[in-house]
Design a protein around this motif. Structure first.
Motif, PDB file in Angstrom:
ATOM      1  N   ILE A 143       0.829  -1.198   0.000  1.00 45.48           N
ATOM      2  CA  ILE A 143       0.000   0.000   0.000  1.00 45.48           C
ATOM      3  C   ILE A 143       0.871   1.258   0.000  1.00 45.48           C
ATOM      4  O   ILE A 143       1.797   1.393   0.807  1.00 45.48           O
ATOM      5  N   GLY A 190       0.378   5.479   0.030  1.00 49.20           N
ATOM      6  CA  GLY A 190      -0.682   6.453   0.219  1.00 49.20           C
ATOM      7  C   GLY A 190      -0.351   7.534   1.228  1.00 49.20           C
ATOM      8  O   GLY A 190       0.805   7.763   1.587  1.00 49.20           O
ATOM      9  N   SER A 239      -4.579   6.166   4.464  1.00 42.16           N
ATOM     10  CA  SER A 239      -4.151   4.759   4.462  1.00 42.16           C
ATOM     11  C   SER A 239      -3.040   4.465   5.470  1.00 42.16           C
ATOM     12  O   SER A 239      -2.695   3.295   5.683  1.00 42.16           O
ATOM     13  N   ARG A 289      -3.560   4.953  12.582  1.00 39.69           N
ATOM     14  CA  ARG A 289      -4.632   5.242  11.626  1.00 39.69           C
ATOM     15  C   ARG A 289      -5.294   6.561  11.990  1.00 39.69           C
ATOM     16  O   ARG A 289      -5.625   6.789  13.150  1.00 39.69           O
ATOM     17  N   THR A 319      -9.285   1.791   7.908  1.00 38.26           N
ATOM     18  CA  THR A 319      -9.121   2.575   6.690  1.00 38.26           C
ATOM     19  C   THR A 319      -9.879   1.881   5.557  1.00 38.26           C
ATOM     20  O   THR A 319     -10.278   0.720   5.678  1.00 38.26           O
ATOM     21  N   ALA A 362      -8.532   0.911   2.796  1.00 36.55           N
ATOM     22  CA  ALA A 362      -7.662  -0.201   2.366  1.00 36.55           C
ATOM     23  C   ALA A 362      -7.812  -1.403   3.280  1.00 36.55           C
ATOM     24  O   ALA A 362      -7.781  -2.550   2.825  1.00 36.55           O
ATOM     25  N   ASP A 363      -7.959  -1.165   4.593  1.00 35.33           N
ATOM     26  CA  ASP A 363      -8.203  -2.265   5.527  1.00 35.33           C
ATOM     27  C   ASP A 363      -9.433  -3.061   5.104  1.00 35.33           C
ATOM     28  O   ASP A 363      -9.414  -4.296   5.033  1.00 35.33           O
ATOM     29  N   SER A 398       2.816  -1.668   4.225  1.00 28.55           N
ATOM     30  CA  SER A 398       2.207  -0.370   3.915  1.00 28.55           C
ATOM     31  C   SER A 398       3.258   0.724   4.078  1.00 28.55           C
ATOM     32  O   SER A 398       3.885   0.844   5.132  1.00 28.55           O
ATOM     33  N   ALA A 417       2.303   3.893   3.351  1.00 29.99           N
ATOM     34  CA  ALA A 417       1.486   5.102   3.403  1.00 29.99           C
ATOM     35  C   ALA A 417       1.928   6.020   4.540  1.00 29.99           C
ATOM     36  O   ALA A 417       2.259   5.561   5.640  1.00 29.99           O
ATOM     37  N   ASN A 429     -15.872   5.063   5.916  1.00 26.10           N
ATOM     38  CA  ASN A 429     -14.867   4.304   5.156  1.00 26.10           C
ATOM     39  C   ASN A 429     -15.438   2.998   4.634  1.00 26.10           C
ATOM     40  O   ASN A 429     -15.080   2.536   3.543  1.00 26.10           O
TER      41      ASN A 429
END
Length: 369
Positions: free
Chosen positions: A31, A33, A37, A69, A75, A77-78, A108, A110, A334
Motif C-alpha cells: 500500500i 498512500g 491509508s 490510523r 481505513t 484499504a483495511d 504499507s 502510506a 470508510n
C-alpha cells in the motif's frame, strides 16, 4: 559411500524446504498512500507533525489505543483487503517487520501528509512522499530476493496486489495553500496535468518493479470535508475544490485505463467513490448518519482543530458521523467508500482464508478524562 548418501539426503531436504517456503508465499498487498491509508509510519517519524499518536484515534480498533490510523477504526484499504481475503499489511517502520512478515502480510508505506509531488506536505516536516515510498519498496524487494531468491521473489511481487491512494494533499496541502509556489504557478488544469505526468511515471515504475494488479483510489468531494467548510464564510462545501477533485478523477481514470492497455499484463483499476460520498454528505440520514458537516472528535467551538486529542470531546455515537476529524472519514463512512470501490472492481477473493477484522463495532464514546 554412506557419507555421500547422507549428503545427498541433506541436499534434497534443504531444496525441499526452500521449495516449500517459496510455494507457501501467499498473495499480499503493498500500500502506497497518505493519511487515509497510514497505519503507523508517521507515528514512528520523530519530526513529523502529521501523526495519529494520541487518543482518541483508534478508539474502535483492536484495544482502542492509537495505532497510527487517522480515524476511529479501519481505513478503506483495511476494509477492501479484508473483503478480498488479504492480510492487513503492517507499517514499513513497524519494528516487528522482517522478511518473513513481508512474505506473509505485505507492507504499507502510506504516510500522512504525502502527495504525488515531493513538495506536497512540506509543512508537516517529515513524511514519505510517493517517490520515497516507491524507493522504500525497492529496498523491500532487495531483502525478499536475498531471502527466497530472485525467481521466487519476482513471482511473489508479480502476484501481489498494489494499492495507491493519494492526491488530496497535493491540493489541500499544496495547490490550495498559498505558501506553496504551485498555488500561483499553475492553473487548476495545469496542476492536474502535472500530477498526471508525475503519477504516470510513478505507476510505470511500479509496473517495472512487478506491479500487475493495482488499484488507485480516486478523490472524494474535498471541498466538503469539515476543514474546508469551516474556512468558508457560509459553512457550505467549497465547489471550486470539489471541481478539482472531479477533474482529477476524470484524468486519473483515463490514465489508469491507458496504462492498463499499454503496459504488459497490467490490470490497473481506478476506484472512484466520489458520487456515493457526495450523496452521503448531501443526504446523510438516508445512509444511517445524522451529521455530515462537522467532525465527531473536536474541541467544540475551537475550529478548525486539525487533529483529535485527549482534550477533544467525542460525539455520542461515532457511527452516525461521516467525518471523524476535520479531514478524515469515520470507520462507518470508510466502509461505505470501500463497498462502492469494491462494486466497481474486477478483483476477487485471492486467498483461501479470510482475514478476521480486528476492529470493534463503534459504540458509545467514553468520557474524556
Amino acid at each position: 559411500m554412506e557419507v555421500s548418501k547422507t549428503m545427498m539426503a541433506m541436499v534434497i531436504l534443504v531444496l525441499f524446504g526452500l521449495m516449500t517456503e517459496q510455494a507457501s508465499c501467499k498473495v499480499v498487498q503493498f500500500i502506497f498512500g497518505d493519511s487515509l491509508s497510514d497505519v503507523g509510519n508517521n507515528n514512528r517519524l520523530p519530526r513529523s507533525l502529521a501523526r495519529a499518536s494520541l487518543p482518541w484515534y483508534g478508539i474502535d480498533f483492536g484495544n482502542g489505543m492509537p495505532n497510527g490510523r487517522f480515524t476511529n477504526g479501519r481505513t478503506v484499504a483495511d476494509i477492501i483487503g479484508d473483503k478480498m481475503g488479504l492480510p492487513r499489511p503492517p507499517a514499513f517502520l513497524d519494528p516487528s517487520v522482517d522478511e518473513d512478515v513481508i512474505l506473509q502480510n505485505g507492507l504499507s508505506y502510506a504516510s500522512g501528509g504525502a502527495g504525488i509531488l515531493n513538495e506536497t506536505g512540506q509543512l508537516f516536516v517529515q513524511k514519505f512522499s510517493l517517490d520515497k515510498q516507491i524507493e522504500l519498496f525497492q529496498g523491500t524487494q532487495a531483502l525478499v530476493k536475498k531471502k527466497i531468491g530472485e525467481k521466487a521473489a519476482n513471482k511473489f511481487f508479480t502476484d501481489s496486489l498494489y494499492v495507491v491512494a493519494l492526491g488530496s494533499n497535493d491540493f489541500i496541502n499544496n495547490y490550495l495553500f498559498p505558501v506553496y509556489a504551485d498555488s500561483w504557478k499553475y492553473t487548476g488544469a495545469g496542476f492536474i496535468n502535472l500530477l498526471m505526468t508525475t503519477l504516470e511515471q510513478q505507476l510505470t515504475l511500479l509496473h517495472r518493479l512487478g506491479a500487475r494488479q493495482l488499484i488507485f483510489f480516486g478523490l472524494g468531494p474535498m471541498g466538503c470535508i469539515p476543514l474546508q467548510r469551516v474556512l468558508s464564510t457560509s459553512g457550505a462545501c467549497q465547489e471550486k475544490t470539489n471541481q478539482l477533485a472531479k477533474d482529477f478523477n476524470k484524468a486519473g481514470s483515463q490514465l489508469l485505463l491507458r496504462l492498463s492497455k499499454s503496459l504488459p499484463n497490467a490490470s490497473f483499476q481506478f476506484g472512484d467513490a466520489y458520487d456515493v460520498v457526495e450523496n452521503v454528505i448531501s443526504d446523510p440520514t438516508n445512509h444511517g448518519f445524522n451529521n455530515s458537516d462537522s467532525p465527531c472528535c473536536s474541541l467544540g467551538r475551537i475550529r478548525p482543530a486539525l487533529t483529535c486529542t485527549p482534550a477533544s470531546s467525542l460525539c455520542k455515537d461515532r457511527s452516525k458521523y461521516v467525518f471523524w476529524d476535520e479531514y478524515h472519514p469515520s470507520d462507518k463512512a470508510n466502509e461505505i467508500i470501500a463497498n462502492e470501490i469494491m462494486s466497481k472492481l474486477t478483483f476477487f477473493s485471492v486467498n483461501s482464508t479470510t482475514h478476521t477484522p480486528s476492529v470493534l463495532p463503534p459504540a458509545l464514546a467514553p468520557s474524556p478524562v
